[in-house]
Motif scaffolding. Structure first.
Motif, PDB file in Angstrom:
ATOM      1  N   THR A 158     -35.247   9.931 -34.725  1.00 25.86           N
ATOM      2  CA  THR A 158     -34.513   8.718 -34.347  1.00 25.86           C
ATOM      3  C   THR A 158     -34.924   8.222 -32.967  1.00 25.86           C
ATOM      4  N   PHE A 193     -39.766  -2.420 -38.656  1.00 25.86           N
ATOM      5  CA  PHE A 193     -39.647  -1.490 -39.785  1.00 25.86           C
ATOM      6  C   PHE A 193     -40.884  -1.594 -40.685  1.00 25.86           C
ATOM      7  N   THR A 240     -36.615  -1.621 -50.331  1.00 26.86           N
ATOM      8  CA  THR A 240     -36.856  -0.207 -50.651  1.00 26.86           C
ATOM      9  C   THR A 240     -36.424   0.142 -52.071  1.00 26.86           C
ATOM     10  N   SER A 259     -32.115   4.532 -42.145  1.00 30.65           N
ATOM     11  CA  SER A 259     -33.269   3.636 -42.070  1.00 30.65           C
ATOM     12  C   SER A 259     -34.581   4.404 -42.168  1.00 30.65           C
ATOM     13  N   LEU A 280     -34.859   4.213 -34.946  1.00 29.72           N
ATOM     14  CA  LEU A 280     -34.166   3.862 -36.179  1.00 29.72           C
ATOM     15  C   LEU A 280     -33.178   4.978 -36.495  1.00 29.72           C
ATOM     16  N   LYS A 295     -25.356  -6.883 -39.844  1.00 33.80           N
ATOM     17  CA  LYS A 295     -26.654  -6.233 -39.645  1.00 33.80           C
ATOM     18  C   LYS A 295     -27.553  -6.581 -40.830  1.00 33.80           C
ATOM     19  N   LEU A 298     -37.429   4.095 -44.879  1.00 37.30           N
ATOM     20  CA  LEU A 298     -38.815   3.892 -44.450  1.00 37.30           C
ATOM     21  C   LEU A 298     -39.766   4.794 -45.232  1.00 37.30           C
ATOM     22  N   THR A 312     -36.429  -6.814 -35.827  1.00 42.41           N
ATOM     23  CA  THR A 312     -36.166  -5.417 -36.186  1.00 42.41           C
ATOM     24  C   THR A 312     -36.744  -5.081 -37.551  1.00 42.41           C
ATOM     25  N   TYR A 313     -36.548  -5.976 -38.523  1.00 42.42           N
ATOM     26  CA  TYR A 313     -37.101  -5.725 -39.863  1.00 42.42           C
ATOM     27  C   TYR A 313     -38.628  -5.684 -39.831  1.00 42.42           C
ATOM     28  N   TYR A 325     -30.636  -7.003 -41.132  1.00 39.96           N
ATOM     29  CA  TYR A 325     -31.898  -6.265 -41.288  1.00 39.96           C
ATOM     30  C   TYR A 325     -31.727  -5.067 -42.224  1.00 39.96           C
ATOM     31  N   LEU A 326     -30.522  -4.461 -42.259  1.00 42.71           N
ATOM     32  CA  LEU A 326     -30.267  -3.336 -43.161  1.00 42.71           C
ATOM     33  C   LEU A 326     -30.297  -3.782 -44.620  1.00 42.71           C
ATOM     34  N   MET A 345     -33.918  -4.245 -45.559  1.00 39.35           N
ATOM     35  CA  MET A 345     -34.575  -2.949 -45.760  1.00 39.35           C
ATOM     36  C   MET A 345     -34.202  -2.342 -47.110  1.00 39.35           C
TER      37      MET A 345
END
Length: 481
Positions: free
Chosen positions: A115, A46, A190, A124, A120, A180, A128, A42-43, A182-183, A186
């Motif tokens: 979305t 992204f 970021t 997210s 996403l 989660k 991004l 998932t990451y 991956y959050l 991210m």
């Protein structure tokens, strides 16, 4: 003195990038173990989207800075022109921030469509956009410092970004986003790069405020618009395969394939580190009409990347085991063709400098979009028939065609070959032969490492025979000091 400056900068960029990217590379086992294969995939999806939005938000302005420097001149050059490089650089960096706000507003306004399209959630997607903006601004800064071979500024900024994003991501994944992860990855990436982007904006504004906006943007967009199409096409070539795997098979398969790509990052870091220096040096030699130097040193450049690519392919089974756990063992079958394809990506970067120098960027877009479409079609056909491993081979085939197009296009633009055809043919055949040998000897460690020794000795003898005088001069110069 100039050649020494170029050599010093090249070494500085490469060593600095290895130290910076080495941190990222060494943390692959950490992230691979903290994150599930699904979250890892998932990451990386992204990141694949970021590769597209960095061009939509940044408009590819970083590719125009080098040409703008030679076109407008610097304030220090006392050219007397109303337009100058410093004003252009400040203007385009400011425009990137404005463009990012527009894209974020559109995402919020059309949140349901956004979305659904990107798969996403809104937080997210906002991350991004900010992540893409930050990378676009950092690319402009890197292009700016490369013009004067200021590798120290490049390394400092890169080190802050790498260390900061890794440390913050690990903290967020282990303390806040345990379910989660991956959050956390991210948000960590970021936050740091967004702060750096604001720092860079103030850096450019302090040197000179935006001016002549209409003239600068008019020229910049004309130069860069084909580059945006080209850049998005490149992202599709490099990253869209992961998105397709994720949608057609699942995020776990995308994670395994993405892990294989991380092995390739060893070679990618090397030629991307040298590319800013090579590009500026190439522009200078073209201005001088010194085509002999271009042919000579491009051949040496090819040999260096060929040897490194070959060594990594032959060591790839051990690298996969060392950097990942058993859940990534299938990545071994993707690594070798990915690296072979990556070598042809490097080869393409040589003739494409001709297109940038002659401002023929529209050809870049045409070639890349066509190659991306071919790649998508091949991926769609063979993912269904064979699985995600097929994507590595379809990408290799696409990159070979991609390089050939740009090689002959550069010849058409210049009316002559600036690069040695013999060296290109020899290196291409060798990389394909080594990739076949590496696949056939996956289970035979001694055979693979024996091939490495033979190639290392052979390459060293070739360099000594072909460039003995230059090597002796460097040795004597060092001894006299």
């Amino acid at each position: 003195m100039k050649e020494n400056c170029v050599l010093k900068a090249g070494i500085g960029y490469t060593i600095g990038n290895y130290l910076i990217k080495g941190l990222t590379f060494l943390t692959i086992p950490i992230f691979a173990r903290i994150m599930s294969a699904s979250d890892y995939g998932t990451y990386n999806i992204f990141v694949a989207y970021e590769g597209i939005f960095v061009y939509l938000i940044g408009i590819g302005f970083e590719t125009s800075l080098k040409k703008a420097y030679f076109k407008y001149g610097s304030l220090d050059s006392n050219s007397g022109l109303p337009l100058h490089y410093e004003g252009y650089a400040s203007t385009v960096v400011s425009i990137i921030f404005v463009n990012a706000l527009i894209w974020i507003s559109l995402a919020l306004l059309f949140r349901n469509q956004a979305t659904k399209l990107l798969q996403l959630d809104i937080p997210s997607i906002v991350m991004l956009m900010l992540f893409s903006m930050g990378n676009a601004v950092v690319l402009c800064y890197n292009a700016d410092v490369s013009i004067t071979y200021n590798y120290k500024g490049y390394v400092k900024l890169g080190a802050i970004n790498a260390i900061g994003s890794i440390a913050l991501s690990i903290l967020l994944m282990t303390l806040v986003f345990k379910e989660k992860t991956y959050l956390g990855r991210m948000l960590g990436s970021t936050s740091v790069i967004t702060l750096l982007a604001f720092f860079i904006l103030f850096f450019f504004l302090r040197i000179h405020k935006p001016e002549h906006i209409k003239e600068y943007i008019s020229w910049g967009v004309r130069f860069c618009l084909p580059v945006v199409q080209h850049g998005i096409g490149q992202v599709i070539l490099v990253n869209f395969d992961r998105i397709m795997i994720g949608r057609m098979i699942g995020s776990e398969a995308s994670g395994i394939y993405s892990f294989a790509y991380n092995i390739f990052s060893i070679i990618y870091v090397t030629y991307r580190s040298l590319d800013p220096v090579w590009g500026t040096w190439f522009f200078e030699r073209m201005n001088e009409g010194n085509y002999g130097a271009i042919k000579k040193y491009s051949s040496i450049y090819m040999l260096v990347i060929l040897l490194l690519s070959s060594f990594i392919m032959l060591m790839s089974p051990e690298l996969v085991i060392l950097l990942g756990s058993s859940k990534y063992s299938d990545a071994i079958y993707c690594v070798i063709p990915i690296i072979a394809g990556g070598f042809f990506t490097f080869l393409y970067s040589l003739p494409c400098q001709v297109e940038y120098y002659r401002e023929k960027t529209k050809h870049l877009a045409l070639a890349t979009v066509c190659a991306a479409l071919v790649n998508i079609i091949l991926n769609y056909i063979f993912i269904q028939k064979i699985g995600y491993v097929a994507v590595a081979y379809t990408t290799l085939a696409t990159y070979i065609l991609y390089f050939l197009f740009h090689f002959f296009l550069a010849y058409k633009i210049e009316g002559k070959h600036l690069f040695s055809r013999k060296a290109i043919i020899a290196c291409s055949l060798i990389i394909l032969c080594v990739s076949a040998l590496a696949l056939c000897t996956l289970r035979f460690v001694l055979v693979r490492y024996g091939i490495i020794v033979v190639m290392l000795v052979g390459g060293s003898l070739y360099v000594w025979k072909a460039h003995r005088e230059m090597i002796m001069k460097l040795i004597n110069r060092h001894q006299t000091k």
